[in-house]
Design a protein around this motif. Structure first.
Motif, short mmCIF file in Angstrom:
data_model
loop_
_atom_site.label_atom_id
_atom_site.label_comp_id
_atom_site.label_asym_id
_atom_site.label_seq_id
_atom_site.Cartn_x
_atom_site.Cartn_y
_atom_site.Cartn_z
N PRO A 267 114.60 7.60 23.96
CA PRO A 267 115.99 8.03 23.79
C PRO A 267 116.27 8.26 22.32
O PRO A 267 115.76 7.53 21.45
N PRO A 268 117.00 9.27 22.02
CA PRO A 268 117.27 9.57 20.61
C PRO A 268 118.06 8.44 19.96
O PRO A 268 118.79 7.71 20.63
N ASN B 286 123.19 12.19 13.25
CA ASN B 286 122.65 12.89 12.09
C ASN B 286 121.15 12.71 12.02
O ASN B 286 120.40 13.66 11.77
N LEU B 287 120.77 11.48 12.25
CA LEU B 287 119.35 11.20 12.21
C LEU B 287 118.64 11.99 13.30
O LEU B 287 117.55 12.53 13.09
N LYS B 288 119.30 12.07 14.43
CA LYS B 288 118.70 12.81 15.53
C LYS B 288 118.49 14.28 15.14
O LYS B 288 117.42 14.85 15.31
N ILE B 289 119.53 14.81 14.57
CA ILE B 289 119.43 16.20 14.16
C ILE B 289 118.32 16.37 13.14
O ILE B 289 117.49 17.30 13.23
N ILE C 188 104.16 17.18 3.04
CA ILE C 188 104.96 17.46 1.85
C ILE C 188 106.29 16.76 1.92
O ILE C 188 106.73 16.09 0.99
N SER C 189 106.92 16.89 3.07
CA SER C 189 108.26 16.30 3.15
C SER C 189 108.17 14.79 3.11
O SER C 189 109.05 14.13 2.58
N ARG C 190 107.09 14.25 3.64
CA ARG C 190 106.95 12.82 3.57
C ARG C 190 106.79 12.37 2.13
O ARG C 190 107.42 11.43 1.66
N GLU C 191 105.95 13.10 1.46
CA GLU C 191 105.71 12.74 0.06
C GLU C 191 106.98 12.88 -0.75
O GLU C 191 107.32 12.05 -1.59
N LYS C 192 107.69 13.93 -0.43
CA LYS C 192 108.88 14.22 -1.21
C LYS C 192 109.99 13.21 -0.96
O LYS C 192 110.71 12.82 -1.86
N ASN C 193 110.09 12.80 0.25
CA ASN C 193 111.21 11.96 0.61
C ASN C 193 110.80 10.51 0.78
O ASN C 193 111.33 9.80 1.60
N GLN C 194 109.81 10.15 0.01
CA GLN C 194 109.32 8.79 0.14
C GLN C 194 110.43 7.78 -0.09
O GLN C 194 110.54 6.78 0.60
N SER C 195 111.23 8.07 -1.07
CA SER C 195 112.25 7.10 -1.43
C SER C 195 113.48 7.23 -0.56
O SER C 195 114.32 6.35 -0.54
N ASN C 196 113.58 8.30 0.14
CA ASN C 196 114.77 8.54 0.93
C ASN C 196 114.68 7.75 2.23
O ASN C 196 113.79 7.99 3.04
N PRO C 197 115.58 6.82 2.43
CA PRO C 197 115.49 6.01 3.66
C PRO C 197 115.70 6.83 4.91
O PRO C 197 115.25 6.46 5.97
N LEU C 198 116.36 7.97 4.76
CA LEU C 198 116.61 8.79 5.94
C LEU C 198 115.32 9.32 6.52
O LEU C 198 115.22 9.60 7.71
N PHE C 199 114.35 9.49 5.66
CA PHE C 199 113.11 10.11 6.10
C PHE C 199 112.06 9.08 6.46
O PHE C 199 110.89 9.39 6.52
N SER C 200 112.51 7.88 6.66
CA SER C 200 111.53 6.83 6.92
C SER C 200 110.83 7.07 8.25
O SER C 200 109.75 6.54 8.48
N PHE C 201 111.42 7.87 9.10
CA PHE C 201 110.77 8.10 10.38
C PHE C 201 109.47 8.86 10.23
O PHE C 201 108.61 8.82 11.09
N THR D 242 112.30 3.76 11.28
CA THR D 242 113.13 3.90 12.46
C THR D 242 113.12 5.34 12.93
O THR D 242 113.16 6.27 12.13
N GLY D 243 113.02 5.46 14.21
CA GLY D 243 113.05 6.80 14.78
C GLY D 243 111.71 7.48 14.77
O GLY D 243 111.62 8.66 15.09
N HIS D 244 110.68 6.76 14.39
CA HIS D 244 109.37 7.40 14.32
C HIS D 244 108.89 7.83 15.70
O HIS D 244 108.32 8.90 15.87
N ASP D 245 109.15 6.96 16.66
CA ASP D 245 108.71 7.28 18.01
C ASP D 245 109.40 8.54 18.52
O ASP D 245 108.78 9.43 19.10
#
Lengths: 299, 1018
Positions: free
Chosen positions: B412-413, B418-421, B440-453, B458-461
């Motif tokens: 389930p999303p 926002n995170l879902k989107i 690239i985006s992972r590397e770039k947004n390493q520090s960004n908690p939003l991209f932790s998925f 969270t939200g990786h699955d």
């Protein structure tokens, strides 16, 4: 001139260049032709008999353009080594080298009296060089272009340069005026009509544009061929009835000058047709290609 | 001429003429050959072996006498001055008698050296010499490196090594020391001798023994009783004894390294065991090898393991371990270590017996009577009948499929929409752009908690699931397109099929059948497509989704090209050849557009055909990132006219003065039109300046602008609507847009702004505080927008482009339209402001006329681009006007100082007008405008709460637009458009202003950029 008179029959294949031939030009009377290419040589041919006459070697890089004086005594050539070579045709020796361009030199031309060489360079400039004196400094540098100058044409009183910045700039020496015609597309090649009233400009959007020189209006656009990444030549036929140009797929196109319809197209080379040159008087044409051959076409 | 030569300065010593040397040599040779002997005695000259004349008679010159006939050095007998420095340590030269002897004298001396006999050889000199001699002798008897009967003569080197040759050339003779005879030789000799002496004393001198020294330098010194009286060897080089490697240890391994006593023991044991049966030379062997050679001996012809097993030998031989030890060395060794004395012998005996018994086998093994080793052969696997020997590359879209072979469970999303989107967007993009994008985006947004998925947060699955879904989709879509032959159910997207889908009239076919060969289709496909579209235009029955860029044929062409590239290769083509003259950023943006549009088309098609119930990117498109497509439909109308105008614009003629050089005129046989006239007009200079801008404006303003306005008009569009509607719900939207816009501006500022900007914005920050709660409300949505901006940026980076610098541009545009509509309210105010401007401007300034046209209603010139430029100009002035008023309101005093530095407009005034009353005027003006502003503000306050909200929002807009406008000025400096002469005039004025400022580097940057463009093209 009817379509049947267009030179579509291959009469000679001039082989000898090792690697791409970058340009092939008839001399002033059309009896000979000069070619230059990536193998750093300039070759003089008799295209009508298919004979290779002479090779001029001195360039350190590819030779991009060559021009011969109207009296056939001198050559000028330019290329990737940023120099303009001034040759003696008979001996094959370099008389002078003009250095000064900060980049590759794309095109050279003699003026009518063979006293000036005007070169168009990648360094966004046109430079005029004095053949009469021993000065190696350019007589004048025209640097109003904002991108690589790809081609230069000379008339009796004007210097016309076509540039990648999309402009065709005419420098009238007689009245001291620069006329800039912005075509909006990078200009690869410019060619004067034989009556001197029009400029044919080959643009990188696979379009040839015919400009009225006096007003700067676009008279016609010729499309159909492919020219997006190479510096290809275009020219008008000797009667100004047709426009011809090579294409990147090895075809040669003939358009009707007025209604811009493709009147003829045929596959001339295996690869990109880099250069076309039309005989000044007869229905004869030489084409050069990346495949290393120069072909002579007649009706 | 003499004086000329004196002027020359010579460095170094001149090279001696070759001819002189050779002639001298020749002379010497001739002399030696006896030709000169026929001369009478008084004519003969004494010369040395090199042909030099050594004796100069007192009456026949003697000019070179003193030097040649004495010591042989230039210094002669004079003492050397001592020189030494930290870097150049003086070498301590020891002189001995040999330095001062001629060669022949030395040769004479050779026989006269005394040597001590070994008994009295206290320092070991003689012993060393003798040892050396012995070593030389032994060397000849030494077993060859190659075991077996190969004689040494067979493998003698054909030529001497180059080192020996060189030494010989330099005058070295064999047997002589290489080193200076007295430098270290003494020490070496002493050391060597001492070693030899020790060895000598430890051994019984009467027994012929061999001593193996496993030294690093591998020098073996042998000692023998017999004295060889040839003592000339005091200068000889040590003989290097080749120790053939005959053991089975690794290179350099010495089992007795730490226990040399065992070596001695072993040696003695072996020698005793060897007895008379051993050949004499065994004793001279290295003791370690004797053991080996005993086996050698016993096995009698059986080659040693590891040697000589050829390919043609029996299978049995192959079966054996090639590298097996022929003998248990290690066994011996271990036992030696543990019980060195008694057990060893027993062991040895046992081993000997064993060796006798099964000497051609490994110890402990017997030869099997029959071998079951057989070559097994397998049939080649049969090729399936339907196998097509043609590999099709599916392109880089294949993301790590192994991870997602099994579909991840449907998760389930996350509740955060926002995170879902975001997750869905990323998954879509990754599926489309490939794994690289994810990295690239992972590397770039390493520090960004939003991209932790991305990295398992969270939200990786959910992300995994989404990614898998998107990949499935992509695969479904692209696979049939990649190899249309394999699956016939889904058609390849060609012009024909497309036309069929769209219900178009089939084309008359002038060319050959395009499906015959791939190459030909490639060539003609585009023509077909373009034909299709130009011809179907009159039908007008295409849904807009299918042809998203209908209003712009060029762009449509590019889009089709893009589609072709995308579905044919899978690999991105680096050059988008159709858009040859677009800037990188514009291209990136267009690419995004295309991606989205292609997605939408496919989606629409798929929606018709299949029923994938995936919360697909349609939602996504409407939700956040993909808004460019939704905004695509509307700007069409005004843009269409723009395009028309653009088409009309070219070719465009301009004329300038140009001064040919006099010489050029002469060479062209023309009269110099400027003959006798003063030096070239200043135009050339200013022209050059403006040309620096044209280079960019050619790309930026002329082409980029329409493209930008099209592409990014989603922002503009929505903002436009929001503002014009000014309904309650659109207000928050408007704020959101503002947020969205602000971000790239900040980024842009970070890159381009000077430090002084910060100070100037302080009053605005006060304003900002008022809006804080508003912003908090929309923070969430803003965040998603922010991410969308990030996407743009990172995607652009992935494409190798620079997105940020162009980002503020659309916002600027937005500001234009927004402010224009807004300005209907404020028009009177601006007019008054304008009047003031005019009163302040000197008449020759050139700006006012522009402003007039601007304020009198924008695009009245018919030239849309031009109008655009003017609009932006109006914005600029407008913005600065607002700025004035505001800062005047908030901080009247600091305004003066600040403005002088920051606001570009007052700077112009500084330049143009006198400095005396200017400050007063400025204050006046600012006061007035601030009054205006106040009034307006009150008015808006009285309107309604919504209105107030809006105005506060707009104030933040203004603030951002001010920032923008300032940055835009930067841009405009590099990108201004010389579309008309008054434009150019303005450039002229600006360039004047620039001369004051520090923007020289700006122009250089622009030049650099234009260079950049060129590089791309070539």
């Amino acid at each position: 001139m009817s379509v049947e008179d267009l030179p579509r029959k291959e009469v000679n294949v001039l082989k000898g260049h090792e690697g791409a031939v970058l340009s092939a030009r008839f001399n002033a009377d059309g009896n000979y032709c000069l070619s230059c290419g990536k193998d750093r040589t300039i070759r003089l041919w008799n295209p009508h008999r298919g004979i290779h006459i002479k090779t001029y070697k001195s360039h350190g890089r590819e030779v991009r353009d060559v021009h011969v004086t109207s009296d056939n005594s001198k050559l000028c050539s330019c290329g990737g080594d940023r120099q303009i070579f001034y040759w003696d045709v008979a001996t094959g020796r370099v008389i002078r080298k003009f250095r000064g361009h900060d980049g590759e030199v794309n095109a050279v031309k003699f003026n009518e009296y063979s006293s000036v060489v005007v070169s168009a360079g990648y360094d966004q400039s046109l430079r005029s060089w004095d053949c009469r004196s021993h000065s190696t400094e350019p007589m004048q540098i025209i640097d109003t272009f904002s991108d690589s100058v790809m081609f230069v044409c000379l008339t009796n009183t004007e210097i016309i340069g076509g540039s990648d910045d999309g402009t065709v700039r005419t420098f009238d020496i007689r009245i001291g005026r620069e006329t800039s015609d912005n075509l909006g597309q990078p200009v690869n090649c410019i060619s004067m009509s034989n009556d001197g009233n029009c400029i044919l400009a080959g643009c990188l959007d696979s379009t040839l544009r015919l400009l009225d020189r006096s007003t700067g209006e676009s008279l016609q656009e010729y499309k159909g061929h492919t020219n997006k990444s190479f510096k290809l030549d275009c020219c008008l036929t000797n009667t100004d009835a047709h426009v011809t140009a090579g294409s990147e797929d090895g075809y040669i196109y003939f358009w009707d000058l007025v209604d811009a319809s493709v009147v003829s197209r045929f596959r001339a080379h295996n690869s990109v047709v880099t250069s076309v040159s039309y005989h000044p008087k007869e229905n004869c044409m030489v084409t050069a290609s990346v495949d290393g051959t120069i072909r002579v076409w007649k009706t | 001429m003499d004086s000329d030569e004196e002027d020359f300065v010579f460095y170094g010593t001149p090279i001696e003429r070759e001819e002189e040397l050779t002639s001298r040599k020749k002379k010497a040779i001739a002399e030696s050959s006896g030709q000169l002997r026929t001369l009478p005695a008084w004519k003969q000259e004494v010369r040395d072996e090199e042909g030099r004349r050594r004796f100069h008679g007192a009456f026949t010159g003697g000019y070179s006498a003193g030097y040649y006939n004495t010591v042989g050095s230039k210094e002669g007998w004079t003492p050397q001055t001592f020189r030494s420095s930290r870097k150049n340590r003086a070498e301590f030269k020891e002189q001995n008698i040999l330095n001062f002897l001629d060669e022949d004298e030395k040769a004479e001396l050779d026989g006269w050296f005394l040597g001590t006999s070994s008994q009295f050889d206290t320092f070991g000199f003689t012993a060393a010499e003798i040892a050396r001699k012995q070593a030389e002798k032994e060397q000849k008897q030494r077993p060859s490196v190659i075991p077996g009967p190969a004689p040494d003569e067979l493998i003698q080197p054909a030529t001497e090594s180059i080192g020996v040759k060189l030494l010989l050339k330099m005058g070295w003779r064999r047997g002589r020391s290489i080193k200076d005879s007295h430098a270290d030789a003494l020490y070496d000799a002493r050391r060597q001798a001492r070693r030899a002496f020790l060895a000598f004393s430890s051994d019984d001198p009467k027994v012929k023994t061999s001593e193996s020294e496993q030294n690093k330098d591998d020098v073996e010194t042998f000692l023998e009783q017999s004295t060889n009286d040839d003592v000339q060897s005091s200068k000889s080089t040590p003989v290097f004894v080749l120790n053939p490697k005959q053991d089975l240890y690794g290179l350099g391994f010495d089992p007795y390294k730490h226990a040399p006593e065992f070596r001695e023991k072993k040696r003695s044991r072996l020698s005793s065991k060897g007895g008379p049966g051993y050949s004499k030379n065994m004793s001279t062997r290295n003791s370690l090898f004797s053991l080996k050679s005993s086996i050698y001996h016993l096995s009698a012809g059986k080659s040693a393991p590891g040697f000589g097993i050829g390919a043609l030998e029996e299978l049995d031989a192959e079966d054996e371990d090639v590298y097996a030890t022929g003998f248990e060395f290690e066994d011996t060794y271990v036992q030696e270590v543990e019980e060195p004395s008694t057990l060893r012998l027993e062991n040895q005996k046992k081993k000997d017996q064993k060796d006798q018994k099964d000497h051609d086998n490994l110890p402990g093994f017997r030869v099997a009577s029959n071998t079951d080793y057989q070559m097994e052969r397998f049939e080649a696997p049969p090729i399936p009948k339907d196998f097509v020997p043609r590999h099709s590359f599916s392109g880089p879209l294949e993301i790590n499929h192994k991870n997602y072979d099994l579909p991840p469970p449907d998760i389930p999303p996350p509740e955060d929409s926002n995170l879902k989107i975001l997750i869905e967007g990323v998954a879509n993009l990754v599926a489309r752009c490939g794994k690289l994008y994810e990295d690239i985006s992972r590397e770039k947004n390493q520090s960004n908690p939003l991209f932790s998925f991305l990295s398992g947060g969270t939200g990786h699955d959910y992300y995994a699931r989404k990614l898998w879904e998107a990949q499935q989709k992509c695969k479904d879509k692209t696979k049939p397109l990649l190899d249309g032959k394999v699956s016939s159910d889904v058609k390849r997207l060609t012009a024909e099929s497309r036309g069929q889908i769209l219900g178009e009239k089939p084309l008359e076919r002038s060319l050959q059948d395009s499906s015959s060969s791939v190459a030909s289709t490639d060539v003609h496909l585009q023509f077909n497509l373009t034909d299709t579209f130009t011809k179907s235009e009159p039908f007008g029955e295409l849904p807009d989704v299918e042809k998203p860029f209908k209003h712009d044929p060029a762009k449509q062409d590019r889009f089709e090209q893009f589609l072709k590239d995308k579905y044919r290769g899978g690999l991105r083509s680096t050059k988008s050849s159709l858009a040859g003259d677009m800037s990188e950023a514009a291209r990136a943006r267009e690419r995004l557009d295309f991606e989205a549009a292609a997605e939408a088309i496919l989606k629409g098609k798929q929606g018709k055909e299949s029923n994938l119930g995936i919360p697909s990117s349609m939602d996504f498109i409407t939700g956040g990132l993909m808004q460019f497509t939704s905004g695509e439909a509307e700007p069409k109308k005004d843009l269409q006219s723009e395009d028309l105008a653009q088409k009309k614009k070219y070719p465009r003629r301009e004329e300038f003065q140009w001064r040919p050089s006099a010489l050029l005129c002469k060479r062209f046989d023309l009269i110099d039109p400027y003959m006798g006239k003063p030096a070239p007009a200043p135009r050339s200079r200013s022209k050059l300046d403006s040309l620096i801008f044209t280079s960019d404006s050619a790309k930026g303003a002329k082409i980029e602008e329409p493209v930008l306005s099209k592409n990014i008009s989603y922002v503009q569009q929505s903002a436009n609507q929001d503002i014009t509607k000014s309904t309650a719900e659109s207000e928050t939207e408007g704020d959101v847009e503002v947020e969205n816009i602000e971000r790239p501006v900040d980024l842009y500022k970070a890159i381009f702004s000077d430090d002084s900007d910060d100070g100037g914005e302080d009053p605005n920050h006060l304003k900002k505080v008022e809006n804080q709660e508003k912003k908090a409300e929309v923070a969430n949505t803003a965040l998603s927008r922010l991410i969308a901006g990030d996407f743009l940026e990172s995607l652009g980076k992935e494409l190798g482009l620079e997105v940020p610098p162009d980002m503020p541009y659309p916002s600027q545009k937005f500001r234009n339209t927004a402010s224009q509509e807004e300005n209907i309210n404020e028009h009177s105010r601006t007019n008054t402001l304008k009047v003031e401007h005019n009163s302040e401007m000197p008449p020759n300034h050139g700006l006012p006329s522009d402003q007039d046209t601007v304020y009198e209603g924008g695009p009245s010139k018919g030239d849309v681009i031009h109008a655009n430029m003017l609009e932006s100009g109006s914005t600029k002035i407008n913005a600065t006007g607002i700025y004035d008023s505001k800062s005047g309101k908030s901080n009247g005093e600091s305004y003066k100082d600040d403005m002088k530095i920051k606001s570009p407009l007052p700077r112009e005034q500084d330049h143009s007008s006198g400095s005396s009353s200017e400050e007063e005027r400025k204050r006046k003006r600012s006061g007035k405008s601030s009054r205006d502003k106040h009034e307006e503000y009150r008015k808006t306050k009285t309107l309604s709460t919504h209105r107030r909200d809006y105005s506060s929002g707009s104030s933040s807009e203004e603030e951002s637009s001010r920032k923008r406008s300032r940055h835009h000025r930067h841009r405009r400096r590099t990108e201004s458009d010389p579309s008309s002469d008054d434009e150019r005039d303005r450039h002229g004025s600006r360039s004047k202003e620039r001369k004051k400022g520090s923007s020289r580097e700006k122009s250089s940057r622009s030049r650099k950029r234009s260079k950049h463009h060129k590089h791309r093209r070539h």
